[in-house]
Enzyme design. Structure first.
Site, mmCIF file in Angstrom:
data_model
loop_
_atom_site.group_PDB
_atom_site.id
_atom_site.type_symbol
_atom_site.label_atom_id
_atom_site.label_comp_id
_atom_site.label_asym_id
_atom_site.label_seq_id
_atom_site.Cartn_x
_atom_site.Cartn_y
_atom_site.Cartn_z
ATOM 1 N N HIS A 508 0.769 -1.217 -0.014
ATOM 2 C CA HIS A 508 -0.075 -0.192 -0.070
ATOM 3 C C HIS A 508 0.861 1.092 0.254
ATOM 4 O O HIS A 508 0.119 2.402 -0.354
ATOM 5 C CB HIS A 508 -0.955 0.041 1.192
ATOM 6 C CG HIS A 508 -2.445 0.740 1.176
ATOM 7 N ND1 HIS A 508 -2.425 1.666 0.083
ATOM 8 C CD2 HIS A 508 -3.446 0.296 1.560
ATOM 9 C CE1 HIS A 508 -3.554 2.108 -0.086
ATOM 10 N NE2 HIS A 508 -4.594 1.321 0.884
ATOM 11 N N ASP A 512 -1.860 2.329 -4.330
ATOM 12 C CA ASP A 512 -3.007 2.544 -3.966
ATOM 13 C C ASP A 512 -4.034 1.693 -4.475
ATOM 14 O O ASP A 512 -3.985 0.851 -5.399
ATOM 15 C CB ASP A 512 -3.463 3.884 -4.317
ATOM 16 C CG ASP A 512 -2.495 5.049 -3.735
ATOM 17 O OD1 ASP A 512 -2.047 4.537 -2.502
ATOM 18 O OD2 ASP A 512 -2.285 5.960 -4.140
#
Length: 535
Positions: A508, A512
């Protein structure tokens, strides 16, 4: 006076020879050599008069060798004391002992064969090399099992194998540690029978710093406690074997098999009253008074097991996966892709391959190609995280997970987006075979930017989540295809279709959620419309 003149003559002669000969300069150890500038400053740091003065006042015998093309000249002279004795060594790792009893020799150290290699398990001289054998440049000296593969180590110079320091099967050899010794002349082999390499002979345990003295304890006068107030103590219960209890309490205790000796009375002078018996029964005392059954302690039979030592690849895999799960914020995206058209195209291509004598194309080859093209369309997933920036790669190199008896390997197919399906299939088969034979080279597994792990086709796993292969930012887990009932065109119509679940594990910090979903959309488009991969 005569000794001084003789010393001056020796020094003058050696200085003239030093200009014409190839000087093997001095080192404080037999393995790590001083640079030529440091050796010159150590040798010429004083003027001639100062050197003569220092040599005459503080002389240390040192063995110096001057080598020409075919001859060797040795001499022992006084040198300025520089803190310790110096042993002579060549820059090409050719070592000499501090004594004059050993001939010129070469200590062969364990090389660093991969960026993450700090130690190795080795199989020393498993082929044709034995003690006293002659070795030539380019000849395989031994095989080294690194953290990811087994690599052949070649000899750099011609000579004779005088001593095998690390025998076949030695484990956890540090990088730079001596594993063998070679000499130039065969008759010098016997002189190294009891020789100990400098890496172990000169090793001295580090000096332990003395523990600091404990702090002085300051004596503090403690204030005397205040006198305890005198209070009247309750009178103890009557002593003796007799237990005082009221008649009603005795009757209640007999009815419930409660021994009065186990109850503390609260009545006058410690007498047991009815309330004491009731409280005892309410707290479970009745069960406590029951006779306890005899408990037989039987021995638990010992477990039968075998301890399997960790292989180097197993230790590295465990370390990297633990580091990945502890430091990378994983998240997972799953999608089902219809593979009916993909299977149809595969059948057509395999018929062409069989007609031309080529190898069949697998579903995994098509998955690797689709993943590579999706990375080219969504390059944010083809990246890695660093503390200062996100590095986005222009090359699309796909690692393919391969399970072997020794552990998990991830060989790489480089520039997979630019290669055809036949080429990808051939490379994957070749790399998988090398992984099973434990013969992968560093260039076969380094440089990957994305990983594909397929447990569906070989093992029938429906769906799983893979761990990100650091320093990459994503990994694709491929499950097995299965037929499902899907709605048809009409209200009462239905069809059958094969769907393959795939899960994308993302870092992450780099990828995204929307970017990961965009990549999966592109990948699904290539799988469900495989003809677009051929454009």
């Amino acid at each position: 006076m005569e000794s001084t003149c003789s010393l001056l003559k020796d020094v003058s002669t050696l200085l003239r020879r030093e200009q014409a000969a190839s000087v093997r300069y001095f080192s404080s150890t037999k393995r790590a050599s001083l640079s030529r500038e440091d050796a010159s400053s150590a040798r010429l740091g004083f003027s001639p008069v100062e050197r003569i003065t220092r040599c005459s006042t503080d002389i240390v015998p040192v063995s110096i060798s001057f080598a020409t093309t075919r001859t060797t000249l040795s001499s022992t002279v006084g040198r300025p004391r520089l803190g310790q004795e110096f042993s002579c060594s060549m820059q090409s790792v050719r070592g000499f002992s501090s004594g004059s009893d050993l001939p010129p020799h070469q200590e062969i150290g364990m090389p660093s064969l991969s960026p993450t290699m700090t130690e190795a398990w080795t199989s020393i001289l498993p082929l044709d090399q034995n003690l006293c054998d002659k070795v030539a440049p380019g000849e395989v000296l031994c095989e080294v099992e690194t953290d990811k593969a087994t690599v052949e180590m070649e000899c750099m110079e011609e000579g004779f194998l005088a001593k095998i320091v690390k025998a076949e099967g030695s484990k956890e050899i540090q990088v730079g540690e001596v594993i063998a010794i070679t000499v130039e002349d065969e008759e010098d082999i016997g002189k190294f029978k009891d020789y100990t390499p400098s890496s172990t002979a000169d090793a001295t345990p580090p000096k332990e710093e003395p523990a600091p003295p404990p702090p002085k304890e300051e004596k503090v006068e403690q204030a005397s406690p205040p006198p305890e107030p005198k209070t009247s103590k309750p009178s103890p219960p009557p002593s003796g074997d007799r237990v005082f209890a009221s008649p009603l309490a005795r009757k209640l205790a007999e009815d419930n098999n409660v021994p009065l000796s186990s109850i503390k009375g609260t009545g006058p002078e410690g007498r047991i009253v009815k309330a004491d018996i009731e409280d005892y029964l309410a707290s479970g005392g009745k069960e406590a008074t029951a006779k306890q059954s005899k408990v037989t302690h039987s021995k638990v039979p010992a477990l039968d097991y075998v301890d399997i030592p960790h292989s180097q690849i197993r230790k590295v895999t465990a370390s990297r996966l633990a580091f990945s799960k502890q430091t990378i914020p994983h998240y997972y995206l799953t999608v089902d892709a219809c593979v009916d058209k993909l299977m149809g195209l595969r059948s057509q291509l395999n018929s062409f391959q069989e007609a031309s004598g080529g190898k069949r194309i697998s579903v995994n080859d098509l998955v690797v190609k689709a993943a590579a093209l999706a990375l080219r369309k969504v390059p944010q997933c083809n990246s890695s995280w660093t503390d200062d920036y996100i590095r986005q790669f222009k090359n699309v190199n796909i690692n393919v997970a391969v399970q072997t008896e020794n552990g998990l390997y991830v060989p790489v197919v480089k520039d997979a987006d630019k290669k055809g399906l036949s080429t990808i299939g051939e490379e994957v088969r070749m790399l998988a075979q090398k992984a099973k034979e434990n013969s992968l080279k560093p260039e076969d597994y380094e440089g990957g930017t994305f990983t594909v792990s397929n447990l569906g086709g070989p093992f029938g796993i429906k769906q799983f989540c893979a761990v990100v292969n650091t320093p990459q930012a994503a990994i694709l887990a491929v499950g097995s295809a299965e037929k499902r009932v899907v709605p048809g065109n009409g209200p009462d119509e239905f069809n059958f279709a094969s769907y393959m679940p795939v899960t994308l594990s993302c870092d992450h910090r780099v990828v995204d959620g929307a970017i990961g979903a965009e990549w999966l959309k592109a990948f699904k488009g290539y799988i469900e419309n495989p003809e677009s991969m051929l454009l």
